[in-house]
Design an enzyme around this catalytic site. Structure first.
Site, PDB file in Angstrom:
ATOM      1  N   ARG A  61      53.462  24.454  23.869  1.00 37.56           N
ATOM      2  CA  ARG A  61      52.606  24.792  25.012  1.00 37.56           C
ATOM      3  C   ARG A  61      53.414  24.953  26.306  1.00 37.56           C
ATOM      4  NH1 ARG A  61      50.036  20.931  27.395  1.00 37.56           N
ATOM      5  NH2 ARG A  61      49.958  19.593  25.573  1.00 37.56           N
ATOM      6  N   TYR A 114      37.926  45.226  37.427  1.00 31.60           N
ATOM      7  CA  TYR A 114      37.410  45.007  36.079  1.00 31.60           C
ATOM      8  C   TYR A 114      36.262  43.992  36.160  1.00 31.60           C
ATOM      9  CZ  TYR A 114      37.407  42.900  31.417  1.00 31.60           C
ATOM     10  OH  TYR A 114      37.035  42.391  30.203  1.00 31.60           O
ATOM     11  N   ASP A 186      47.027  43.894  39.967  1.00 32.11           N
ATOM     12  CA  ASP A 186      46.791  43.994  38.533  1.00 32.11           C
ATOM     13  C   ASP A 186      47.194  45.419  38.144  1.00 32.11           C
ATOM     14  OD1 ASP A 186      45.774  44.512  36.013  1.00 32.11           O
ATOM     15  OD2 ASP A 186      43.902  43.412  36.321  1.00 32.11           O
ATOM     16  N   LYS A 211      46.478  45.653  26.692  1.00 32.24           N
ATOM     17  CA  LYS A 211      46.272  47.102  26.888  1.00 32.24           C
ATOM     18  C   LYS A 211      47.549  47.892  26.582  1.00 32.24           C
ATOM     19  CE  LYS A 211      42.353  45.494  28.362  1.00 32.24           C
ATOM     20  NZ  LYS A 211      41.223  45.394  27.454  1.00 32.24           N
TER      21      LYS A 211
HETATM   22  N1  PLP Z   1      42.661  43.674  34.054  1.00 33.42           N
HETATM   23  C1  PLP Z   1      42.136  44.856  33.724  1.00 33.42           C
HETATM   24  C2  PLP Z   1      42.346  46.028  34.644  1.00 33.42           C
HETATM   25  C3  PLP Z   1      41.398  45.001  32.552  1.00 33.42           C
HETATM   26  O1  PLP Z   1      40.868  46.195  32.237  1.00 33.42           O
HETATM   27  C4  PLP Z   1      41.219  43.871  31.707  1.00 33.42           C
HETATM   28  C5  PLP Z   1      40.446  43.963  30.453  1.00 33.42           C
HETATM   29  O2  PLP Z   1      39.852  44.966  30.143  1.00 33.42           O
HETATM   30  C6  PLP Z   1      41.771  42.652  32.095  1.00 33.42           C
HETATM   31  C7  PLP Z   1      42.501  42.589  33.266  1.00 33.42           C
HETATM   32  C8  PLP Z   1      41.588  41.415  31.273  1.00 33.42           C
HETATM   33  O3  PLP Z   1      42.487  41.379  30.218  1.00 33.42           O
HETATM   34  P1  PLP Z   1      42.177  40.649  28.830  1.00 33.42           P
HETATM   35  O4  PLP Z   1      41.082  41.388  28.173  1.00 33.42           O
HETATM   36  O5  PLP Z   1      43.498  40.694  28.122  1.00 33.42           O
HETATM   37  O6  PLP Z   1      41.760  39.245  29.144  1.00 33.42           O
END
Ligand code: PLP
Length: 397
Positions: A61, A114, A186, A211
Site C-alpha cells: 500500500r 466530468y 485534469d 482513458k
Molecule cells: N477526469 C475525466 C476528464 C474523466 O472523464 C473521468 C472519467 O470519465 C475521470 C476524471 C475519472 O476517472 P476514473 O473513471 O478513472 O475514476
C-alpha cells in the site's frame, strides 16, 4: 560446526521460486512484482528503510516497484518531478480536493467538469467548503472568483468532458499564481501526447489512466504529478486511504501506454474527419471539436496542442430529444456503447443519462448538455467505417 539444518519438503515447496535466476539478462518488458511485502536480510536494513534513511519498499500500500516504474515513466512524459498513482482517476481527484479543502481556502473550479468531479465538488460545498464554479474561458470571471476570497486551488480540465472546452493553461496558471493559488489541470482528454500542462505553469497534473494512457478499456487508474513538495501529502494520503494503484494494474497501464503516441495520432485524425463530416449533415444541429474552425477556442487549441486537437467529438441532433438520441445510439453497429472514452475502439455515450446524470437537469441544460447530445470517443478503426456507421444511424433518426 553443526550440521546444516535440513529443510523439509513441506517448507521448501512453500518457499520455492522466490527470485528470478541470476544472469538471465535485463528483461525488455517491465517485470511485474506482485509481492506485498519485502525481506531486507537484517533488522538494521529494515529499520533504515522504514525510517526513510534509505530507499526501499515497505508494504504494497506504500509503494511497489512496478507501480513506481509507471510513476517514473509518467513523470518523465509529463515533465514533472514526481507522480503518485491511485486506483482510479476519481480517487486521485478526491485526494487532491480533500487536501485543498483542508487548506481552508476557496476552491475555484470549472463549472463543466466530468460529472463525478462536479458531484464531488458539490458535496464538498454542501459540507461547508468554499467552492466557486466558473467558466474557465472567461478570464475576468475567474480572476473575480479568485480575488473574492483566499483561494487555495483553481481546478480545470484541459479539454472538458463532454463539451470539449479548451482552457488556456498558461493564462490560468498566471491568474492562479497572482492570487496565491495553485492550478490543477485534469489532462485526461489530452493525455501527455497532446499537452504537458506543467510546462505551461500548472502546479498539479491529473490523469484518469483508465482513458487514453492505458487505452485498452481493461484497467482503471489515476495519477497526480507535480513538484515533490506538492506530491508528498498526496503520497501520504494514498497510503493511509488505501487507494494506491496495485502492480498488476500498473503493469497493464505501462503496456497500453507504449502505443499512446500512435493511438493518439490516429484517433485525433479520425476524430477531425468525423467532426468535419458530421458538421455537414442536416440532421446534426451542432458539432463540437476543437479542431473545427467553428470551435470557440480553435486557435488556442491549435497553439496548445498543435495539429492534434483531441479524439472526442460531441454533437447535438437537430431533433434534440432523448427519443431521437436513443434511436441513433441503438442503430450504431460498429461503435460500442460505453461509459468511457479513450479506448482504441470507437465508443459512444449519452451524457444526459450517464456521465452527467447526477447533474441537475436545469444545470445540465444551462451548460449545453441537451437530451439530443451525443459524445463519441473516436477509435483507431478505418475512418470510412466510423463515418459510415454514424451515417447509417443518423438515417434512423
Ligand atoms: N477526469 C475525466 C476528464 C474523466 O472523464 C473521468 C472519467 O470519465 C475521470 C476524471 C475519472 O476517472 P476514473 O473513471 O478513472 O475514476
Amino acid at each position: 560446526m553443526g550440521e546444516a539444518r535440513r529443510i523439509h519438503f513441506g517448507s521448501r515447496v512453500v518457499r520455492a521460486a522466490r527470485e528470478l535466476p541470476a544472469g538471465a539478462g535485463i528483461p525488455n518488458v517491465l517485470p511485474l512484482v506482485q509481492s506485498v511485502a519485502f525481506d531486507y536480510g537484517s533488522m538494521r536494513e529494515q529499520d533504515a528503510i522504514f525510517g526513510k534513511e534509505r530507499p526501499g519498499w515497505v508494504y504494497g500500500r506504500y509503494g511497489t516497484p512496478t507501480t513506481a516504474a509507471l510513476e517514473h515513466a509518467l513523470a518523465a512524459l509529463d515533465e514533472v518531478e514526481e507522480v503518485v498513482c491511485f486506483v482510479s482517476g476519481m480517487a486521485a481527484i478526491a485526494a487532491l480536493l480533500d487536501i485543498a479543502r483542508e487548506g481552508r481556502g476557496r476552491i475555484v473550479a470549472q463549472e463543466d467538469t466530468y460529472g463525478s468531479t462536479r458531484s464531488l465538488l458539490e458535496r464538498l460545498r454542501a459540507e461547508g467548503a468554499d467552492v466557486a464554479f466558473v467558466d474557465p474561458t472567461d478570464h475576468r470571471g475567474v480572476q473575480r472568483a479568485l480575488a473574492e476570497r483566499d483561494t487555495t486551488l483553481l481546478y480545470v480540465e484541459a479539454i472538458s468532458n463532454p463539451l470539449l472546452r479548451v482552457v488556456d493553461v498558461a493564462a490560468l496558471a498566471e491568474l492562479a499564481h497572482r492570487a496565491g493559488a495553485r492550478l490543477a489541470v485534469d489532462a485526461t482528454f489530452a493525455s501527455p501526447a497532446l499537452l504537458r500542462p506543467a510546462g505551461l505553469g500548472a502546479d498539479l497534473v491529473l490523469h484518469s489512466l483508465t482513458k487514453y494512457i492505458n487505452g485498452h478499456g481493461d484497467v482503471m487508474g489515476g495519477s497526480v504529478g507535480g513538484r515533490r513538495e506538492q506530491i508528498s501529502p498526496l503520497r501520504d494520503r494514498v497510503t493511509s486511504d488505501g487507494a494506491y494503484l496495485p502492480p498488476h494494474e500498473a503493469w497493464l497501464v505501462v503496456r497500453g501506454m507504449r502505443t499512446l503516441e500512435l493511438r493518439m495520432g490516429r484517433q485525433c485524425a479520425n476524430a477531425l474527419a468525423l467532426a468535419t463530416h458530421l458538421a455537414a449533415q442536416p440532421k446534426v444541429a451542432r458539432v463540437i471539436h476543437p479542431g473545427l474552425e467553428s470551435h470557440p477556442q480553435h486557435e488556442l487549441a491549435r497553439a496548445q496542442f498543435g495539429e492534434r486537437c483531441g479524439a472526442v467529438v460531441t454533437f447535438a441532433l437537430r431533433d434534440d430529444t432523448r427519443d431521437a438520441a436513443y434511436r441513433f445510439l441503438d442503430a450504431l453497429e460498429l461503435a460500442a456503447s460505453a461509459t468511457t472514452v479513450g479506448d482504441l475502439y470507437t465508443e459512444v455515450l449519452h451524457p444526459a443519462t450517464s456521465s452527467h446524470r447526477m447533474v441537475a437537469p436545469a444545470e445540465r441544460e444551462r451548460m449545453g448538455i441537451t437530451d439530443g447530445t451525443v459524445r463519441v470517443s473516436v477509435g483507431i478503426e478505418d475512418p470510412y467505417d466510423i463515418v459510415a456507421d454514424l451515417d447509417a444511424a443518423l438515417a434512423r433518426v
